[in-house]
Design an enzyme around this catalytic site. Structure first.
Site, PDB file in Angstrom:
ATOM      1  N   GLY A   1      -3.360  -8.146   0.633  1.00 23.39           N
ATOM      2  CA  GLY A   1      -2.965  -8.852   1.839  1.00 23.39           C
ATOM      3  C   GLY A   1      -1.509  -9.271   1.863  1.00 23.39           C
ATOM      4  O   GLY A   1      -1.008  -9.748   2.885  1.00 23.39           O
TER       5      GLY A   1
ATOM      6  N   LYS B   1       2.894   5.623   6.690  1.00 23.25           N
ATOM      7  CA  LYS B   1       2.401   6.875   7.228  1.00 23.25           C
ATOM      8  C   LYS B   1       0.885   6.916   7.222  1.00 23.25           C
ATOM      9  O   LYS B   1       0.266   7.643   7.984  1.00 23.25           O
ATOM     10  CB  LYS B   1       2.930   8.052   6.406  1.00 23.25           C
ATOM     11  CG  LYS B   1       4.426   8.253   6.442  1.00 23.25           C
ATOM     12  CD  LYS B   1       4.780   9.481   5.542  1.00 23.25           C
ATOM     13  CE  LYS B   1       6.259   9.719   5.524  1.00 23.25           C
ATOM     14  NZ  LYS B   1       6.599  10.852   4.609  1.00 23.25           N
TER      15      LYS B   1
ATOM     16  N   THR C   1       1.238  -7.402   1.741  1.00 23.81           N
ATOM     17  CA  THR C   1       2.006  -6.565   2.658  1.00 23.81           C
ATOM     18  C   THR C   1       1.744  -6.953   4.105  1.00 23.81           C
ATOM     19  O   THR C   1       2.679  -7.087   4.904  1.00 23.81           O
ATOM     20  CB  THR C   1       1.646  -5.081   2.442  1.00 23.81           C
ATOM     21  OG1 THR C   1       1.948  -4.708   1.097  1.00 23.81           O
ATOM     22  CG2 THR C   1       2.421  -4.194   3.401  1.00 23.81           C
TER      23      THR C   1
ATOM     24  N   LYS D   1      -9.985  -3.521   0.783  1.00 29.67           N
ATOM     25  CA  LYS D   1     -10.425  -3.466  -0.615  1.00 29.67           C
ATOM     26  C   LYS D   1     -10.851  -4.849  -1.105  1.00 29.67           C
ATOM     27  O   LYS D   1     -10.226  -5.865  -0.765  1.00 29.67           O
ATOM     28  CB  LYS D   1      -9.305  -2.954  -1.518  1.00 29.67           C
ATOM     29  CG  LYS D   1      -9.101  -1.465  -1.499  1.00 29.67           C
ATOM     30  CD  LYS D   1      -8.114  -1.068  -2.579  1.00 29.67           C
ATOM     31  CE  LYS D   1      -7.861   0.425  -2.598  1.00 29.67           C
ATOM     32  NZ  LYS D   1      -6.918   0.798  -3.684  1.00 29.67           N
TER      33      LYS D   1
ATOM     34  N   PHE E   1      -8.928   3.684  -5.944  1.00 27.55           N
ATOM     35  CA  PHE E   1      -7.824   4.342  -5.249  1.00 27.55           C
ATOM     36  C   PHE E   1      -8.374   5.542  -4.491  1.00 27.55           C
ATOM     37  O   PHE E   1      -8.894   6.480  -5.089  1.00 27.55           O
ATOM     38  CB  PHE E   1      -6.744   4.785  -6.228  1.00 27.55           C
ATOM     39  CG  PHE E   1      -5.446   5.107  -5.536  1.00 27.55           C
ATOM     40  CD1 PHE E   1      -4.515   4.120  -5.277  1.00 27.55           C
ATOM     41  CD2 PHE E   1      -5.169   6.403  -5.120  1.00 27.55           C
ATOM     42  CE1 PHE E   1      -3.324   4.404  -4.631  1.00 27.55           C
ATOM     43  CE2 PHE E   1      -3.978   6.708  -4.470  1.00 27.55           C
ATOM     44  CZ  PHE E   1      -3.054   5.702  -4.224  1.00 27.55           C
TER      45      PHE E   1
ATOM     46  N   ASP F   1      -5.249  -4.388   0.925  1.00 23.01           N
ATOM     47  CA  ASP F   1      -5.808  -4.770  -0.381  1.00 23.01           C
ATOM     48  C   ASP F   1      -5.524  -6.238  -0.676  1.00 23.01           C
ATOM     49  O   ASP F   1      -6.307  -7.107  -0.298  1.00 23.01           O
ATOM     50  CB  ASP F   1      -5.354  -3.837  -1.500  1.00 23.01           C
ATOM     51  CG  ASP F   1      -3.883  -3.493  -1.444  1.00 23.01           C
ATOM     52  OD1 ASP F   1      -3.074  -4.347  -1.028  1.00 23.01           O
ATOM     53  OD2 ASP F   1      -3.523  -2.375  -1.834  1.00 23.01           O
TER      54      ASP F   1
END
Length: 233
Positions: free
Chosen positions: A155, A84, A157, A181, A202, A153
């Site tokens: 990588g 999302k 995913t 990141k 975060f 971040d």
């Protein structure tokens, strides 16, 4: 209060990769005082600072749209929006691409598809990756594909998503990431189009969430420890 000179020193283009590498925000950048901006009052104790103001996000997104037009203009393109967190970035990016088309002699026809990835629990990335809404992406076959993601971040995913997308045999795949990141143990390469390179903090807002909260913030902000505890599951 920080002077303009000190603020701008924190946000500079990447010398290693040029503008396409993203605007680098240094590790010691504290963000802007909340008193300088408007935001939903119910989040007053839940965020520490405004890390990237909405106007700066929009200007950078417009620049990324120009890069994409230069690379892919005059060809059809399927935009794969990662939900999302990526919906605002994707919406604004596609709108800027449309404006670029209207103001030039190039024509880039875009079709937007959606996919959802879930790998976070509270403020930590997990090994458990869920790809939702990906049962049939046959529309990608033989097409130029632009994956639009809000934040990259480690990588892991993105690597998994790219492998999934490539199984549908697209003609070309590019990735646009609003935030990248700086984290240890990075897997894979940077996105082709990067908005901002940020420290390993975060952040929430501009559709980025913490357990579904903070999506209604226009700015990208640093969540406070109070906010983490309040909305923890």
């Amino acid at each position: 209060m920080l002077s303009r000179k000190n603020i701008m020193a924190e946000c500079v283009p990447s010398r290693a990769t040029g503008m396409e590498g993203g605007i680098v925000i240094k590790d010691d950048w504290p963000g802007y005082s909340l008193e300088l901006f408007t935001y939903p009052e119910h989040y007053r104790e839940d965020i520490e600072s405004v890390y990237i103001p909405h106007g700066v996000i929009m200007d950078r997104t417009e620049r990324l749209a120009r890069h994409i037009m230069d690379d892919i203009g005059d060809h059809d393109m399927v935009v794969l929006c990662v939900l999302k967190g990526g919906y605002k970035f994707c919406s604004d990016l596609v709108e800027f691409i449309k404006v670029q088309c209207r103001n030039s002699n190039k024509h880039l026809e875009t079709r937007v598809e959606f996919i959802r990835l879930k790998s976070y629990l509270n403020d930590q990335s997990t090994e458990d990756l869920h790809i939702i809404g990906s049962q049939d992406l046959s529309v990608l076959r033989g097409k130029n594909v632009l994956i639009v993601e809000a934040i990259v971040d480690t990588g892991k995913t993105m690597k998994a998503l790219l492998k999934h997308v490539e199984a549908f045999e697209p003609k070309m795949v590019k990735v646009a990431g609003l935030l990248v990141k700086r984290v240890p143990n990075v897997v894979g390469s940077l996105p082709d189009y990067v908005g901002f390179e940020i420290p390993n903090r975060f952040v929430v807002g501009y559709a980025l969430d913490y357990n579904e909260y903070f999506r209604d913030l226009n700015h990208i902000c640093v969540i406070s420890e109070i906010g983490k505890v309040k909305y923890k599951i």
